[in-house]
Design a protein around this motif. Structure first.
Motif, PDB file in Angstrom:
ATOM      1  N   GLN A 101      76.598   0.400  70.170  1.00  0.00           N
ATOM      2  CA  GLN A 101      75.663  -0.713  70.321  1.00  0.00           C
ATOM      3  C   GLN A 101      74.199  -0.287  70.311  1.00  0.00           C
ATOM      4  O   GLN A 101      73.309  -1.062  70.696  1.00  0.00           O
ATOM      5  CB  GLN A 101      75.998  -1.565  71.551  1.00  0.00           C
ATOM      6  N   ILE A 102      73.919   0.936  69.865  1.00  0.00           N
ATOM      7  CA  ILE A 102      72.539   1.369  69.675  1.00  0.00           C
ATOM      8  C   ILE A 102      72.040   0.812  68.338  1.00  0.00           C
ATOM      9  O   ILE A 102      72.784   0.762  67.364  1.00  0.00           O
ATOM     10  CB  ILE A 102      72.451   2.910  69.686  1.00  0.00           C
ATOM     11  N   PRO A 103      70.788   0.349  68.262  1.00  0.00           N
ATOM     12  CA  PRO A 103      70.260  -0.117  66.972  1.00  0.00           C
ATOM     13  C   PRO A 103      70.341   0.979  65.904  1.00  0.00           C
ATOM     14  O   PRO A 103      70.384   2.174  66.213  1.00  0.00           O
ATOM     15  CB  PRO A 103      68.802  -0.458  67.301  1.00  0.00           C
ATOM     16  N   MET A 104      70.357   0.554  64.665  1.00  0.00           N
ATOM     17  CA  MET A 104      70.455   1.495  63.542  1.00  0.00           C
ATOM     18  C   MET A 104      69.128   2.235  63.378  1.00  0.00           C
ATOM     19  O   MET A 104      68.316   1.918  62.511  1.00  0.00           O
ATOM     20  CB  MET A 104      70.793   0.747  62.259  1.00  0.00           C
ATOM     21  N   MET A 105      68.895   3.217  64.233  1.00  0.00           N
ATOM     22  CA  MET A 105      67.621   3.938  64.219  1.00  0.00           C
ATOM     23  C   MET A 105      67.802   5.415  63.915  1.00  0.00           C
ATOM     24  O   MET A 105      66.827   6.121  63.664  1.00  0.00           O
ATOM     25  CB  MET A 105      66.924   3.781  65.579  1.00  0.00           C
ATOM     26  N   PHE A 106      69.038   5.894  63.920  1.00  0.00           N
ATOM     27  CA  PHE A 106      69.269   7.323  63.703  1.00  0.00           C
ATOM     28  C   PHE A 106      69.210   7.658  62.214  1.00  0.00           C
ATOM     29  O   PHE A 106      69.434   6.801  61.356  1.00  0.00           O
ATOM     30  CB  PHE A 106      70.624   7.739  64.277  1.00  0.00           C
ATOM     31  N   THR A 107      68.919   8.919  61.932  1.00  0.00           N
ATOM     32  CA  THR A 107      68.791   9.354  60.548  1.00  0.00           C
ATOM     33  C   THR A 107      70.023  10.158  60.124  1.00  0.00           C
ATOM     34  O   THR A 107      70.830  10.576  60.957  1.00  0.00           O
ATOM     35  CB  THR A 107      67.532  10.208  60.366  1.00  0.00           C
ATOM     36  N   GLU A 108      70.134  10.360  58.830  1.00  0.00           N
ATOM     37  CA  GLU A 108      71.254  11.132  58.300  1.00  0.00           C
ATOM     38  C   GLU A 108      71.201  12.567  58.845  1.00  0.00           C
ATOM     39  O   GLU A 108      70.128  13.158  58.941  1.00  0.00           O
ATOM     40  CB  GLU A 108      71.199  11.170  56.775  1.00  0.00           C
ATOM     41  N   PRO A 109      72.345  13.127  59.200  1.00  0.00           N
ATOM     42  CA  PRO A 109      72.352  14.525  59.673  1.00  0.00           C
ATOM     43  C   PRO A 109      71.750  15.457  58.620  1.00  0.00           C
ATOM     44  O   PRO A 109      72.180  15.473  57.468  1.00  0.00           O
ATOM     45  CB  PRO A 109      73.846  14.818  59.874  1.00  0.00           C
ATOM     46  N   GLY A 110      70.713  16.168  59.013  1.00  0.00           N
ATOM     47  CA  GLY A 110      70.059  17.095  58.103  1.00  0.00           C
ATOM     48  C   GLY A 110      69.014  16.461  57.204  1.00  0.00           C
ATOM     49  O   GLY A 110      68.370  17.148  56.415  1.00  0.00           O
ATOM     50  N   ASP A 111      68.831  15.133  57.300  1.00  0.00           N
ATOM     51  CA  ASP A 111      67.844  14.433  56.462  1.00  0.00           C
ATOM     52  C   ASP A 111      67.098  13.424  57.331  1.00  0.00           C
ATOM     53  O   ASP A 111      67.434  12.237  57.360  1.00  0.00           O
ATOM     54  CB  ASP A 111      68.535  13.731  55.291  1.00  0.00           C
ATOM     55  N   PRO A 112      66.068  13.865  58.030  1.00  0.00           N
ATOM     56  CA  PRO A 112      65.396  12.985  58.999  1.00  0.00           C
ATOM     57  C   PRO A 112      64.538  11.894  58.381  1.00  0.00           C
ATOM     58  O   PRO A 112      63.891  11.137  59.115  1.00  0.00           O
ATOM     59  CB  PRO A 112      64.538  13.968  59.809  1.00  0.00           C
ATOM     60  N   LEU A 113      64.504  11.773  57.062  1.00  0.00           N
ATOM     61  CA  LEU A 113      63.718  10.730  56.413  1.00  0.00           C
ATOM     62  C   LEU A 113      64.580   9.597  55.876  1.00  0.00           C
ATOM     63  O   LEU A 113      64.070   8.670  55.252  1.00  0.00           O
ATOM     64  CB  LEU A 113      62.879  11.334  55.275  1.00  0.00           C
ATOM     65  N   THR A 114      65.899   9.665  56.112  1.00  0.00           N
ATOM     66  CA  THR A 114      66.805   8.643  55.606  1.00  0.00           C
ATOM     67  C   THR A 114      67.613   8.058  56.752  1.00  0.00           C
ATOM     68  O   THR A 114      68.273   8.800  57.488  1.00  0.00           O
ATOM     69  CB  THR A 114      67.771   9.226  54.551  1.00  0.00           C
ATOM     70  N   LEU A 115      67.558   6.733  56.927  1.00  0.00           N
ATOM     71  CA  LEU A 115      68.335   6.087  57.983  1.00  0.00           C
ATOM     72  C   LEU A 115      69.823   6.224  57.696  1.00  0.00           C
ATOM     73  O   LEU A 115      70.265   6.134  56.551  1.00  0.00           O
ATOM     74  CB  LEU A 115      67.975   4.615  58.090  1.00  0.00           C
ATOM     75  N   CYS A 116      70.585   6.413  58.755  1.00  0.00           N
ATOM     76  CA  CYS A 116      72.038   6.571  58.640  1.00  0.00           C
ATOM     77  C   CYS A 116      72.716   5.233  58.949  1.00  0.00           C
ATOM     78  O   CYS A 116      72.506   4.666  60.024  1.00  0.00           O
ATOM     79  CB  CYS A 116      72.529   7.646  59.607  1.00  0.00           C
ATOM     80  N   GLN A 117      73.506   4.743  58.013  1.00  0.00           N
ATOM     81  CA  GLN A 117      74.297   3.528  58.236  1.00  0.00           C
ATOM     82  C   GLN A 117      75.662   3.716  57.607  1.00  0.00           C
ATOM     83  O   GLN A 117      75.788   4.244  56.506  1.00  0.00           O
ATOM     84  CB  GLN A 117      73.613   2.298  57.617  1.00  0.00           C
ATOM     85  N   ARG A 118      76.679   3.308  58.347  1.00  0.00           N
ATOM     86  CA  ARG A 118      78.044   3.359  57.838  1.00  0.00           C
ATOM     87  C   ARG A 118      78.655   1.961  57.983  1.00  0.00           C
ATOM     88  O   ARG A 118      78.249   1.180  58.837  1.00  0.00           O
ATOM     89  CB  ARG A 118      78.879   4.386  58.610  1.00  0.00           C
ATOM     90  N   HIS A 119      79.661   1.675  57.168  1.00  0.00           N
ATOM     91  CA  HIS A 119      80.270   0.351  57.168  1.00  0.00           C
ATOM     92  C   HIS A 119      81.785   0.486  57.072  1.00  0.00           C
ATOM     93  O   HIS A 119      82.308   1.474  56.556  1.00  0.00           O
ATOM     94  CB  HIS A 119      79.745  -0.479  55.986  1.00  0.00           C
ATOM     95  N   ALA A 120      82.481  -0.528  57.568  1.00  0.00           N
ATOM     96  CA  ALA A 120      83.939  -0.591  57.445  1.00  0.00           C
ATOM     97  C   ALA A 120      84.344  -2.058  57.387  1.00  0.00           C
ATOM     98  O   ALA A 120      83.731  -2.915  58.038  1.00  0.00           O
ATOM     99  CB  ALA A 120      84.626   0.103  58.615  1.00  0.00           C
ATOM    100  N   ASP A 121      85.356  -2.346  56.590  1.00  0.00           N
ATOM    101  CA  ASP A 121      85.887  -3.701  56.478  1.00  0.00           C
ATOM    102  C   ASP A 121      87.176  -3.809  57.265  1.00  0.00           C
ATOM    103  O   ASP A 121      88.023  -2.913  57.234  1.00  0.00           O
ATOM    104  CB  ASP A 121      86.154  -4.053  55.011  1.00  0.00           C
ATOM    105  N   TYR A 122      87.318  -4.927  57.969  1.00  0.00           N
ATOM    106  CA  TYR A 122      88.554  -5.162  58.727  1.00  0.00           C
ATOM    107  C   TYR A 122      88.808  -6.658  58.785  1.00  0.00           C
ATOM    108  O   TYR A 122      87.961  -7.427  59.249  1.00  0.00           O
ATOM    109  CB  TYR A 122      88.436  -4.585  60.144  1.00  0.00           C
ATOM    110  N   LYS A 123      89.957  -7.068  58.270  1.00  0.00           N
ATOM    111  CA  LYS A 123      90.365  -8.472  58.258  1.00  0.00           C
ATOM    112  C   LYS A 123      89.300  -9.378  57.651  1.00  0.00           C
ATOM    113  O   LYS A 123      88.965 -10.452  58.178  1.00  0.00           O
ATOM    114  CB  LYS A 123      90.725  -8.948  59.674  1.00  0.00           C
ATOM    115  N   GLY A 124      88.735  -8.914  56.547  1.00  0.00           N
ATOM    116  CA  GLY A 124      87.782  -9.731  55.812  1.00  0.00           C
ATOM    117  C   GLY A 124      86.372  -9.726  56.347  1.00  0.00           C
ATOM    118  O   GLY A 124      85.502 -10.407  55.805  1.00  0.00           O
ATOM    119  N   GLU A 125      86.107  -8.976  57.410  1.00  0.00           N
ATOM    120  CA  GLU A 125      84.764  -8.893  57.985  1.00  0.00           C
ATOM    121  C   GLU A 125      84.224  -7.474  57.799  1.00  0.00           C
ATOM    122  O   GLU A 125      84.982  -6.503  57.821  1.00  0.00           O
ATOM    123  CB  GLU A 125      84.775  -9.232  59.477  1.00  0.00           C
ATOM    124  N   GLN A 126      82.913  -7.373  57.616  1.00  0.00           N
ATOM    125  CA  GLN A 126      82.278  -6.055  57.507  1.00  0.00           C
ATOM    126  C   GLN A 126      81.586  -5.711  58.828  1.00  0.00           C
ATOM    127  O   GLN A 126      80.888  -6.542  59.413  1.00  0.00           O
ATOM    128  CB  GLN A 126      81.252  -6.018  56.374  1.00  0.00           C
TER     129      GLN A 126
END
Length: 518
Positions: free
Chosen positions: A406-431
């Motif tokens: 539940q932390i806001p999407m503020m972290f960066t990619e590991p090893g790349d501090p200039l790119t925001l890190c976001q991941r996604h997953a689909d479950y039962k038709g919802e992302q």
């Protein structure tokens, strides 16, 4: 006529402990034991010999009350003396008060949640030994919650941001991070809870919480907070020992337990470090007089101490959680990312923020030579320019939050501090959205649990973050202002900035009056 007195042999500690714990238990006769204690089996953990459980402290209830009563007398004498002598005016700087706000809002309620959790699992274990140990830890956690709130209540008489700590803990967006951590643990089974709280939090991570807060209190003149910290420390030593004892006991019972425990360690180490983002920020930015940097604390209390612990557990087949490699990469960025986010979103927090001074930035540069000057100093200098022009930088949009931590999407990619890190997953038709691979892995292991997460930003859009009777269709309706009113955030003209805030002015005024009267 004198009656002969039979001298009885004094019981040893081990015999007394056995009589006061397992000696109080009995075998059920008219209900199957699996029906009485159903929850200590459904997780897949196999226990063959409950008698192998051993409490290293062999603490009995009569001794427990004696020790705790003595600590209570000493604690309240110091806390009350601190309040009566206007001890809040001896603080190093008014900025320190925001550390107190963060603690009472973010961490004191966790003690109460831990109390409830241990009381619950104390009912779920079929052996008397762990039930007694959980009962005593439950009482410890209740005591810690009460003493922390009592010690901090003195500040509530003079400064903002503390009176609504229970409401804030339930609804304020950033406080959903610690709340969701303990709710996740409490909604697991008894063995997962005790691994999550008794081991991963109490043993692996507790020093990273207590050392910054309590040592920071001592460095900055807060004798009340320092005293309740030291009063709780002997309890924490027992909790750490209990957590380690549980891990070894479970691992020694059956090989099938090893992969289950490893999965829990992977999950809760990652969730714990995500929670400690708040501590990292406090340690590097919120203490006027700093004890050490977050990077130094992590190296001492995790990489050295916990590294030795996991090497010891290797004989059972346990390995270091894979998330540790990403934590190492984030170590020199974590506190800066968090403080930047809180500065931008200051209107939704119950404590004040500020830009680091030149001296602060020089200290941060020395502690983080590879990252601070390159990635964060230019940002602070630009924001200082905006403040000087009367246009402080602020992000007013509702941020996307991780479905798990539940932390806001503020972290960066590991090893790349200039790119925001976001991941996604689909479950039962919802992302669903995540801040990291590890949070996504946790979700995919228990999707039915985490689709129920109550995300603060989502609640605003659903209309659930409004006061009763609010009409969103009314002309001129301001949803942002209404959400802040529901959260009970009242920053006034300072809008979350410390400089020029009522707290800063009152602290200076009262300290000036106190010196004038000396």
């Amino acid at each position: 006529m004198d009656m002969p007195v039979t001298k009885k042999k004094k019981l040893g500690l081990k015999e007394r402990y056995a009589l006061m714990t397992r000696g109080l238990g009995w075998e059920p006769s008219y209900q199957p034991i699996d029906d009485i204690f159903p929850m200590d089996r459904f997780e897949g953990i196999k226990i063959h010999d409950w008698d192998a459980w051993e409490d290293p402290f062999r603490l009995t209830m009569d001794a427990y009350w004696k020790y705790q009563a003595e600590k209570e007398r000493k604690l309240y004498a110091i806390v009350d003396a601190f309040a009566q002598s206007n001890g809040h005016l001896t603080l190093s700087d008014a900025r320190y008060i925001n550390t107190v706000k963060l603690f009472v809002n973010g961490f004191a309620p966790l003690e109460y949640m831990s109390h409830r959790g241990f009381a619950h699992i104390g009912r779920q274990f079929r052996d008397v030994g762990p039930r007694v140990a959980c009962m005593m830890q439950s009482l410890d956690e209740m005591r810690h919650s009460q003493t922390q709130i009592h010690a901090i209540s003195n500040y509530n008489r003079y400064y903002s941001g503390m009176a609504e700590f229970r409401h804030h803990h339930d609804y304020l967006p950033y406080l959903q991070v610690p709340k969701s951590f303990f709710e996740d643990a409490a909604t697991g089974g008894p063995f997962e809870f005790i691994v999550a709280i008794g081991f991963a939090f109490e043993y692996v991570l507790t020093n990273l919480v207590f050392v910054p807060f309590i040592s920071g209190a001592a460095y900055n003149g807060d004798m009340g907070a320092m005293t309740f910290g030291f009063s709780a420390q002997s309890d924490e030593a027992r909790h750490m020992t209990l957590g380690l004892e549980v891990i070894k006991f479970v691992l020694e019972q059956d090989p099938v337990n090893v992969p289950i425990v490893q999965k829990w360690l992977n999950k809760w180490t990652w969730r714990g470090v995500r929670l400690l983002t708040l501590v990292a920020m406090m340690q590097d930015y919120m203490l006027p007089k700093r004890v050490m940097s977050w990077a130094e604390a992590w190296e001492i209390y995790f990489e050295e101490n916990c590294g030795a612990l996991f090497r010891d557990l290797a004989r059972y087949g346990i390995v270091m959680p894979p998330c540790v490699e990403q934590i190492r990469l984030e170590r020199d960025h974590l506190s800066h990312i968090a403080w930047c986010h809180f500065y931008q979103a200051r209107g939704t927090s119950d404590f004040h923020v500020w830009l680091p001074s030149k001296e602060d930035m020089d200290w941060l540069s020395a502690k983080y030579p590879d990252t601070f000057d390159r990635y964060y100093r230019p940002r602070y200098e630009y924001w200082a320019k905006c403040e000087a022009e009367g246009k402080p930088f602020e992000a007013t949009a509702v941020p996307m939050q991780c479905q798990v931590c539940q932390i806001p999407m503020m972290f960066t990619e590991p090893g790349d501090p200039l790119t925001l890190c976001q991941r996604h997953a689909d479950y039962k038709g919802e992302q669903y959205h995540f801040c990291s691979d590890h949070c996504r892995d946790i979700f995919e292991d228990e999707p039915e649990k985490f689709i129920q997460s109550k995300i603060a930003g989502h609640e605003v859009f659903k209309g659930n973050a409004f006061r009763p009777g609010t009409d969103p269709t009314a002309e001129g309706f301001n949803p942002a202002a209404e959400a802040l009113a529901f959260f009970r955030i009242e920053h006034g003209r300072d809008n979350g900035l410390h400089n020029g805030s009522t707290d800063e002015r009152n602290f200076a005024l009262w300290r000036g009056l106190a010196k004038a009267n000396d």
